[in-house]
Design a protein around this motif. Structure first.
Motif, mmCIF file in Angstrom:
data_model
loop_
_atom_site.group_PDB
_atom_site.id
_atom_site.type_symbol
_atom_site.label_atom_id
_atom_site.label_comp_id
_atom_site.label_asym_id
_atom_site.label_seq_id
_atom_site.Cartn_x
_atom_site.Cartn_y
_atom_site.Cartn_z
ATOM 1 N N UNK A 17 0.898 -0.994 -0.275
ATOM 2 C CA UNK A 17 -0.099 -0.172 -0.037
ATOM 3 C C UNK A 17 0.895 1.298 -0.010
ATOM 4 N N UNK A 18 0.412 2.167 -0.865
ATOM 5 C CA UNK A 18 1.472 3.374 -1.054
ATOM 6 C C UNK A 18 1.189 4.333 0.433
ATOM 7 N N UNK A 19 2.190 5.320 0.249
ATOM 8 C CA UNK A 19 2.007 6.252 1.378
ATOM 9 C C UNK A 19 0.735 6.878 1.621
ATOM 10 N N UNK A 20 0.489 7.321 0.719
ATOM 11 C CA UNK A 20 -0.981 8.291 0.601
ATOM 12 C C UNK A 20 -2.361 7.500 1.090
ATOM 13 N N UNK A 21 -2.158 6.040 0.399
ATOM 14 C CA UNK A 21 -3.239 5.217 0.948
ATOM 15 C C UNK A 21 -3.174 4.851 2.368
ATOM 16 N N UNK A 22 -1.823 4.635 2.697
ATOM 17 C CA UNK A 22 -1.660 4.455 4.378
ATOM 18 C C UNK A 22 -2.233 5.703 5.059
ATOM 19 N N UNK A 23 -1.926 6.899 4.664
ATOM 20 C CA UNK A 23 -2.246 7.903 5.446
ATOM 21 C C UNK A 23 -3.800 8.216 5.383
ATOM 22 N N UNK A 24 -4.465 7.840 4.025
ATOM 23 C CA UNK A 24 -5.954 7.974 4.112
ATOM 24 C C UNK A 24 -6.616 6.887 5.246
ATOM 25 N N UNK A 25 -6.086 5.929 5.065
ATOM 26 C CA UNK A 25 -6.687 4.685 6.027
ATOM 27 C C UNK A 25 -6.467 5.082 7.434
ATOM 28 N N UNK A 26 -5.374 5.549 7.783
ATOM 29 C CA UNK A 26 -5.012 6.043 9.037
ATOM 30 C C UNK A 26 -6.099 7.159 9.425
ATOM 31 N N UNK A 27 -6.418 7.989 8.602
ATOM 32 C CA UNK A 27 -7.206 9.126 8.981
ATOM 33 C C UNK A 27 -8.551 8.689 8.828
ATOM 34 N N UNK A 28 -8.982 7.731 8.287
ATOM 35 C CA UNK A 28 -10.293 7.070 8.494
ATOM 36 C C UNK A 28 -10.574 6.495 9.542
ATOM 37 N N UNK A 29 -9.343 5.540 10.177
ATOM 38 C CA UNK A 29 -9.627 4.733 11.247
ATOM 39 C C UNK A 29 -9.519 5.705 12.431
ATOM 40 N N UNK A 30 -8.641 6.681 12.497
ATOM 41 C CA UNK A 30 -8.822 7.565 13.564
ATOM 42 C C UNK A 30 -10.111 8.207 13.781
ATOM 43 N N UNK A 31 -10.892 8.635 12.606
ATOM 44 C CA UNK A 31 -12.040 9.192 12.775
ATOM 45 C C UNK A 31 -13.116 8.012 13.280
ATOM 46 N N UNK A 32 -13.075 6.875 12.869
ATOM 47 C CA UNK A 32 -14.126 6.122 13.394
ATOM 48 C C UNK A 32 -13.737 5.660 14.638
ATOM 49 N N UNK A 33 -12.421 5.451 15.093
ATOM 50 C CA UNK A 33 -12.143 5.393 16.535
ATOM 51 C C UNK A 33 -12.665 6.268 17.593
ATOM 52 N N UNK A 34 -12.543 7.625 16.976
ATOM 53 C CA UNK A 34 -13.156 8.602 17.886
ATOM 54 C C UNK A 34 -14.556 8.759 18.064
ATOM 55 N N UNK A 35 -15.266 8.365 16.810
ATOM 56 C CA UNK A 35 -16.449 8.551 16.907
ATOM 57 C C UNK A 35 -17.109 7.449 17.907
ATOM 58 N N UNK A 36 -16.618 6.284 17.644
ATOM 59 C CA UNK A 36 -16.958 5.091 18.588
ATOM 60 C C UNK A 36 -16.866 5.333 19.891
ATOM 61 N N UNK A 37 -15.699 5.848 20.297
ATOM 62 C CA UNK A 37 -15.357 6.157 21.511
ATOM 63 C C UNK A 37 -16.488 7.392 22.265
ATOM 64 N N UNK A 38 -16.614 8.552 21.677
ATOM 65 C CA UNK A 38 -17.579 9.236 22.011
ATOM 66 C C UNK A 38 -19.042 8.703 22.093
ATOM 67 N N UNK A 39 -19.400 7.770 21.209
ATOM 68 C CA UNK A 39 -20.666 7.396 20.965
ATOM 69 C C UNK A 39 -21.012 6.431 22.213
ATOM 70 N N UNK A 40 -19.753 5.553 22.605
ATOM 71 C CA UNK A 40 -20.078 4.435 23.765
ATOM 72 C C UNK A 40 -20.110 5.395 24.938
ATOM 73 N N UNK A 41 -19.395 6.359 25.211
ATOM 74 C CA UNK A 41 -19.224 7.418 26.213
ATOM 75 C C UNK A 41 -20.462 8.157 26.463
#
Length: 208
Positions: A17-41
């Motif tokens: 996976x290229x650097x750009x794709x890795x960065x996009x995937x990391x951003x997507x995961x960070x958003x999803x993780x933040x959302x789930x944390x707030x939703x559960x909280x």
């Protein structure tokens, strides 16, 4: 969402996976993780999009590029789940039946995560207790069922609208969900797919 799959499948290694794709995937995961944390909280309905974007350190525009609707934040693996589900059928070992391939997928992915992920119960409770998420999950389930039925038909040489393909897809996806509450989910899934295996074999012979 807590992953409902594990990378246990064998086969050729994916392309790097290229650097750009890795960065996009990391951003997507960070958003999803933040959302789930707030939703559960605090609860799904009590959390706004801007709060999630701030927690993930992104703009709301970036958030919507990855997740077009709020509900999708909870089901961030929707597309990947469907891809792996269809691959279980299309890339199964030679000689393996479709029900057997789906049983293997259920045991090595969906059940494995339910057993090991401490957040799985909290996640399922969040979805069950939120009408918007229940509706989204049901629509997602229906999409996966339709896609799986089409893959089964293609692999079996049957018509795309053949009801036995739709029935197998429906029960193959429902069996693991029904087994979660069982005292021995692994045995429950195995027995359910044994029934599907025998029924599918008999129907396939009739159709042949």
């Amino acid at each position: 969402m807590p992953s409902t799959t594990t990378d246990t499948a064998t086969g050729p290694s994916p392309a790097p996976v290229g650097r750009r794709e890795r960065k996009k995937a990391a951003t997507r995961q960070a958003i999803a993780d933040a959302a789930l944390h707030l939703f559960l909280e605090r609860g799904y309905d009590e959390v706004g999009i801007r709060e999630i974007a701030d927690a993930a350190d992104v703009s709301t525009t970036t958030l919507f590029k990855h997740f077009p609707v709020k509900e999708a934040l909870v089901f961030d693996e929707d597309s990947d789940q469907e891809t792996r589900l269809l691959a279980a059928v299309r890339e199964r070992p030679k000689g393996q039946s479709i029900p057997a391939a789906l049983r293997e997928h259920a045991l090595t992915t969906r059940l494995a995560t339910a057993d090991s992920d401490a957040g799985f119960t909290a996640f399922t409770n969040l979805v069950a207790g939120t009408p918007a998420l229940r509706d989204y999950a049901q629509n997602m389930w229906l999409r996966h069922t339709a896609a799986l039925a089409q893959a089964i038909a293609e692999e079996s040489g049957l018509a795309a609208g053949d009801p036995i393909c739709a029935a197998l897809a429906h029960f193959a996806l429902e069996a693991p969900r029904a087994a979660y509450a069982h005292n021995d989910p692994r045995t429950a899934i195995t027995r359910a797919f044994d029934l599907l295996e025998h029924g599918w074999s008999a129907l396939a012979q009739i159709k042949a």
